[in-house]
Write a protein that holds these residues in place. Structure first.
Motif: not given
Ligand SMILES: N[C@@H](CCC(=O)N[C@@H](CS)C(=O)NCC(=O)O)C(=O)O
Length: 216
Positions: A99-113
């Motif tokens: 859960a922390r990994s998926v939240a952190a992936e959103m927090h630091s990624g997906f800039a194009a979207l």
């Protein structure tokens, strides 16, 4: 303990929504301070409440201690610590790490979207074809959702509780809704469950009011 949460314009501020949801989900009382974004006085107004110049920001007054938490992920972590009964992170070390990994992936990624499909919570924005970067982000998000839901059984990413991981993807659900990103199967059921959650309805009502008042 007195909690005050500063949030920005609700139709636009995806980070505010990510901070607001854990605070609401905690069930603890709090005051909300509203900062209007993208107008002439925004910079000055945000600086008055937030040294980083960004919202959300949570102010905590606890006896003699008085401190600030100025990032959505830090707010989500803090709320999970002070409100364990809200199940903001799942039970079990492995699920919690995921859960922390998926939240952190959103927090630091997906800039194009984030850049192409900026949040317009109360608006429908048809006719935008995803760029390759946005399409890649959408595919990765659906992959994350599918794998979490297959593991947990849903309806939320880590089971029956709407938690911090869901809060981090809630603005994406709104973007998929606004920009007509078609979903199927478990990802669609998940996005529907998030979109129709009472707290998302509350945020939608406030966003729609901003549209009606010409604030956005
Ligand atoms: N990493 C921060 C990002 C916060 C952020 O970028 N907030 C935007 C609003 S969504 C902001 O305050 N912008 C200031 C402005 O528009 O002047 C977090 O997770 O809280």
């Amino acid at each position: 303990m007195k909690l005050t949460l500063a949030v920005g314009t609700k139709n636009w501020s995806s980070w505010s929504l990510r901070g607001w949801l854990p605070v609401k989900l905690s069930g603890l009382p709090f005051e909300e301070r509203y900062v209007r974004l993208r107008h002439d006085e925004t910079e000055e107004e945000v600086r008055k409440v937030s040294p980083s110049g960004l919202v959300p920001l949570l102010t905590v007054e606890d006896g003699d201690r008085h401190f600030q938490i100025w990032d959505s992920l830090a707010i989500a972590e803090f709320m999970a610590e002070i409100a364990p009964a809200a199940h903001l992170w799942p039970e079990g070390r492995v699920a919690r790490a995921r859960a922390r990994s998926v939240a952190a992936e959103m927090h630091s990624g997906f800039a194009a979207l984030r850049q192409q499909f900026s949040m317009e919570f109360a608006r429908h924005m048809p006719g935008h074809t995803p760029t390759p970067g946005t399409a890649k982000a959408i595919a990765r998000i659906i992959e994350i959702w599918d794998s979490c839901l297959a593991e947990s059984g849903g309806p939320f990413l880590f089971g029956k509780h709407f938690g911090n991981a869901d809060a981090f993807y809630a603005p994406v659900v709104s973007r998929f809704h606004s920009y007509d990103v078609r979903l199927t199967g478990a990802a669609k059921d998940y996005a529907d469950a998030v979109w129709h959650h009472p707290l998302m309805r509350e945020w939608l009502k406030a966003s729609a009011d901003e549209v009606d008042k010409g604030l956005v």
